[in-house]
Motif scaffolding. Structure first.
Motif, mmCIF file in Angstrom:
data_model
loop_
_atom_site.group_PDB
_atom_site.id
_atom_site.type_symbol
_atom_site.label_atom_id
_atom_site.label_comp_id
_atom_site.label_asym_id
_atom_site.label_seq_id
_atom_site.Cartn_x
_atom_site.Cartn_y
_atom_site.Cartn_z
ATOM 1 N N LEU A 53 50.655 46.229 62.240
ATOM 2 C CA LEU A 53 49.901 45.766 63.104
ATOM 3 C C LEU A 53 48.496 45.661 62.230
ATOM 4 C CD1 LEU A 53 49.551 44.909 66.428
ATOM 5 C CD2 LEU A 53 48.656 46.704 66.656
ATOM 6 N N VAL A 54 48.566 47.052 62.212
ATOM 7 C CA VAL A 54 47.071 47.145 61.346
ATOM 8 C C VAL A 54 46.751 46.000 59.695
ATOM 9 C CG1 VAL A 54 45.699 48.431 59.199
ATOM 10 C CG2 VAL A 54 46.811 49.635 61.598
ATOM 11 N N GLU A 55 48.008 45.608 59.373
ATOM 12 C CA GLU A 55 47.957 45.036 58.119
ATOM 13 C C GLU A 55 47.604 43.500 58.679
ATOM 14 O OE1 GLU A 55 48.126 44.822 55.595
ATOM 15 O OE2 GLU A 55 48.375 46.915 54.596
ATOM 16 N N THR B 76 56.519 44.738 53.653
ATOM 17 C CA THR B 76 57.049 45.784 52.616
ATOM 18 C C THR B 76 56.795 45.583 51.692
ATOM 19 O OG1 THR B 76 59.164 45.141 53.149
ATOM 20 C CG2 THR B 76 58.429 46.805 54.276
ATOM 21 N N HIS B 77 57.527 44.461 50.336
ATOM 22 C CA HIS B 77 57.632 44.137 49.426
ATOM 23 C C HIS B 77 56.706 43.831 49.048
ATOM 24 C CE1 HIS B 77 61.213 46.730 48.026
ATOM 25 N NE2 HIS B 77 62.057 45.518 49.006
ATOM 26 N N TYR B 78 56.221 42.818 49.662
ATOM 27 C CA TYR B 78 55.069 41.533 49.639
ATOM 28 C C TYR B 78 54.145 41.684 50.165
ATOM 29 C CZ TYR B 78 59.460 39.602 46.799
ATOM 30 O OH TYR B 78 60.685 39.582 46.669
ATOM 31 N N LEU B 79 53.354 43.070 50.642
ATOM 32 C CA LEU B 79 52.073 43.367 51.651
ATOM 33 C C LEU B 79 50.970 42.363 50.915
ATOM 34 C CD1 LEU B 79 51.822 44.065 54.172
ATOM 35 C CD2 LEU B 79 51.111 46.095 53.527
ATOM 36 N N LEU B 80 51.091 43.378 49.814
ATOM 37 C CA LEU B 80 49.996 42.509 48.448
ATOM 38 C C LEU B 80 50.074 41.250 48.518
ATOM 39 C CD1 LEU B 80 47.448 43.954 47.433
ATOM 40 C CD2 LEU B 80 48.559 43.842 44.957
ATOM 41 N N PRO B 81 50.901 40.159 48.017
ATOM 42 C CA PRO B 81 50.608 38.589 48.298
ATOM 43 C C PRO B 81 50.777 38.024 49.265
ATOM 44 C CG PRO B 81 52.574 39.087 47.050
ATOM 45 C CD PRO B 81 51.860 41.066 47.705
ATOM 46 N N PHE B 82 50.615 39.007 50.703
ATOM 47 C CA PHE B 82 50.138 38.581 52.103
ATOM 48 C C PHE B 82 48.741 38.742 52.384
ATOM 49 C CE2 PHE B 82 50.388 40.061 56.423
ATOM 50 C CZ PHE B 82 50.529 38.618 57.075
ATOM 51 N N GLU B 83 48.201 39.915 52.017
ATOM 52 C CA GLU B 83 46.797 39.821 51.980
ATOM 53 C C GLU B 83 45.657 39.125 51.187
ATOM 54 O OE1 GLU B 83 45.934 41.100 54.915
ATOM 55 O OE2 GLU B 83 47.457 42.694 54.943
ATOM 56 N N ILE B 84 46.603 38.776 50.222
ATOM 57 C CA ILE B 84 46.077 38.165 49.112
ATOM 58 C C ILE B 84 46.284 36.297 49.915
ATOM 59 C CG2 ILE B 84 46.073 36.892 46.684
ATOM 60 C CD1 ILE B 84 47.371 39.772 46.084
ATOM 61 N N ILE B 85 47.255 36.422 50.163
ATOM 62 C CA ILE B 85 47.417 35.025 51.177
ATOM 63 C C ILE B 85 46.143 34.474 51.966
ATOM 64 C CG2 ILE B 85 48.106 33.185 52.688
ATOM 65 C CD1 ILE B 85 51.328 34.452 51.250
ATOM 66 N N ALA B 86 45.949 35.799 53.045
ATOM 67 C CA ALA B 86 44.649 35.418 53.359
ATOM 68 C C ALA B 86 43.262 35.254 52.855
ATOM 69 C CB ALA B 86 44.171 37.053 53.771
ATOM 70 N N ILE B 87 43.473 35.453 52.005
ATOM 71 C CA ILE B 87 42.290 35.412 50.576
ATOM 72 C C ILE B 87 41.930 34.552 50.211
ATOM 73 C CG2 ILE B 87 40.062 36.059 48.401
ATOM 74 C CD1 ILE B 87 41.127 39.257 49.563
ATOM 75 N N LEU B 88 42.805 33.885 49.679
ATOM 76 C CA LEU B 88 43.403 32.826 49.011
ATOM 77 C C LEU B 88 42.457 31.953 50.441
ATOM 78 C CD1 LEU B 88 44.428 30.672 47.467
ATOM 79 C CD2 LEU B 88 46.565 30.170 48.205
ATOM 80 N N LEU C 50 44.234 43.234 59.094
ATOM 81 C CA LEU C 50 43.404 42.713 58.368
ATOM 82 C C LEU C 50 43.454 41.064 57.924
ATOM 83 C CD1 LEU C 50 41.850 45.045 56.746
ATOM 84 C CD2 LEU C 50 44.236 44.397 55.117
ATOM 85 N N PHE C 51 44.848 40.866 58.206
ATOM 86 C CA PHE C 51 45.312 39.362 57.740
ATOM 87 C C PHE C 51 44.544 38.222 58.464
ATOM 88 C CE2 PHE C 51 48.305 35.627 57.643
ATOM 89 C CZ PHE C 51 47.803 35.539 56.175
ATOM 90 N N ILE C 52 43.991 38.522 60.078
ATOM 91 C CA ILE C 52 43.604 38.281 60.303
ATOM 92 C C ILE C 52 42.325 37.837 60.579
ATOM 93 C CG2 ILE C 52 43.264 37.249 63.328
ATOM 94 C CD1 ILE C 52 45.797 38.434 63.800
ATOM 95 N N GLY C 53 42.069 39.249 60.076
ATOM 96 C CA GLY C 53 40.031 39.606 60.191
ATOM 97 C C GLY C 53 39.644 39.257 59.362
ATOM 98 N N ILE C 54 40.379 38.863 57.909
ATOM 99 C CA ILE C 54 39.769 37.862 56.442
ATOM 100 C C ILE C 54 39.495 36.582 56.781
ATOM 101 C CG2 ILE C 54 40.079 37.415 54.937
ATOM 102 C CD1 ILE C 54 41.748 39.498 53.948
ATOM 103 N N LEU C 55 40.593 35.872 57.963
ATOM 104 C CA LEU C 55 39.671 34.858 58.305
ATOM 105 C C LEU C 55 38.889 34.353 59.290
ATOM 106 C CD1 LEU C 55 43.504 32.491 57.687
ATOM 107 C CD2 LEU C 55 41.245 31.795 56.991
ATOM 108 N N VAL C 56 39.370 35.201 60.128
ATOM 109 C CA VAL C 56 37.730 35.329 61.080
ATOM 110 C C VAL C 56 36.356 34.923 60.011
ATOM 111 C CG1 VAL C 56 37.350 36.628 63.083
ATOM 112 C CG2 VAL C 56 39.527 35.801 62.898
ATOM 113 N N LEU C 57 36.483 35.976 59.858
ATOM 114 C CA LEU C 57 35.210 36.206 58.315
ATOM 115 C C LEU C 57 34.686 34.516 58.006
ATOM 116 C CD1 LEU C 57 34.613 38.829 57.922
ATOM 117 C CD2 LEU C 57 35.238 38.377 55.833
ATOM 118 N N GLY C 58 35.682 34.432 57.918
ATOM 119 C CA GLY C 58 35.049 32.756 57.049
ATOM 120 C C GLY C 58 35.295 32.025 58.343
#
Lengths: 161, 175
Positions: free
Chosen positions: A105-107, B147-159, A110-118
């Protein structure tokens, strides 16, 4: 139904088939129907009003920005889709004593939050602002004085009560 | 029945692709592209690639095509109230274009013909474990993503963030 396609694939094929069949129906109808157009028939229907100008007008460029933002959030949605199938899984949560649920859930927040920032950045910078047409004052002077309207209003008010 | 469906959607893809090339009206070409995308999504579903099929519909049909239509509607200048039928520019490099297309087709056909799909190691192992079909790949994908690809997952968000801000700034630049 068919063991070679998963249940999901079957439902999906039905959805696609539904979309395609509508188009096929229109295509077949266009082959069969008589084709005798005239100017009156080809005119765009505007709720009974006489249409002004052409249908093939240009769109406001602002739509493009909105569509761009939409596509990016759609790509995000594609990544949320596999997450949604596992994040609430009972076995995984039980194995990890509840940590799995909180972690995923936290992850995702975070994922959504980064885009909401944009989105917030774009909003704050005013790229979502719509260009509104300014109402223009005319120099037309009405010959009916404002008092006449007031009198009419008063008369009708009196009649009502 | 599966084979019938496969041929139906193949036919749909090929026909709509050909019509897209032949039509002179760019808006019709965009709508025919919609049919092609839907047909390809159906082929993905037929081979058991659920996630790919949904992604195809969501991103290409729902997103990219809408963007394309907007692009056409924003830039397409109708001539005299009617959509211009003939293209404004002459077609150039007709022979080189045809040659490139045919050459690429021949290359792809040769690769597909030569590739021995049935004896690939991962296909053999998947087939022996009966994992290839009947199993939605999406929960597996989700678990790996977390699990395995968590960092790529978050990097995708930044991309995506970079793409979002960059594309919006470029698109709404004041001229």
């Amino acid at each position: 139904m068919n063991p070679q396609i998963s249940a999901f694939g079957m439902a999906f094929l039905f959805i696609l088939g539904g979309i395609v069949l509508v188009l096929l129906g229109l295509a077949v109808a266009s082959l069969l129907r008589p084709h005798r157009p005239n100017v009156e028939k080809l005119a765009a229907y505007e709720c009974g009003e006489e249409a002004l100008g052409s249908v093939w007008g240009q769109f406001n460029g602002r739509y493009y920005v909105i569509a761009l933002i939409f596509v990016l959030f759609e790509v995000e949605l594609v990544f949320l889709f596999p997450w949604a199938t596992v994040f609430g899984q009972k076995e995984l949560i039980e194995i990890t004593e509840g940590r799995w649920g909180w972690f995923s859930l936290v992850e995702v927040w975070l994922f959504i939050g980064i885009l909401v920032l944009g989105l917030a950045y774009i909003w704050a910078k005013g790229h979502l602002e719509w260009l509104k047409p300014q109402p223009q004052d005319t120099d037309y002077q009405s010959k009916i004085p404002a008092k006449a309207y007031e009198r009419i209003n008063r008369t009708y008010q009196k009649n009502k009560t | 029945m599966v084979l019938l469906l496969f041929y139906f959607f193949c036919f749909l893809i090929v026909v709509s692709a050909f019509l897209m090339l032949l039509t002179r009206h760019i808006l019709y070409a965009a709508f025919l592209l919609l049919l092609t995308f839907l047909g390809i999504a159906a082929l993905y579903a037929l081979v058991g690639a659920d996630f790919l099929a949904v992604s195809q519909v969501v991103i290409y049909v729902g997103g990219v095509l809408v963007l394309l239509l907007f692009g056409i509607m924003l830039t397409h200048q109708p001539v005299g109230g009617q959509p211009s039928a003939a293209p404004q520019t002459e077609s150039r490099n007709l022979w080189w274009g045809a040659l490139t297309g045919i050459g690429f087709f021949a290359l792809l056909a040769q690769v597909i013909y030569k590739a021995d799909f049935t004896s690939k190691a991962w296909i053999v192992s998947a087939e022996s474990q009966k994992r290839l079909l009947n199993n939605s790949s999406i929960p597996h994908l989700g678990a790996n993503l977390m699990t395995h690809y968590l960092l790529p997952f978050e990097i995708i968000a930044i991309l995506l963030l970079v793409a979002l801000v960059g594309a919006t700034l470029l698109a709404s630049r004041k001229s």
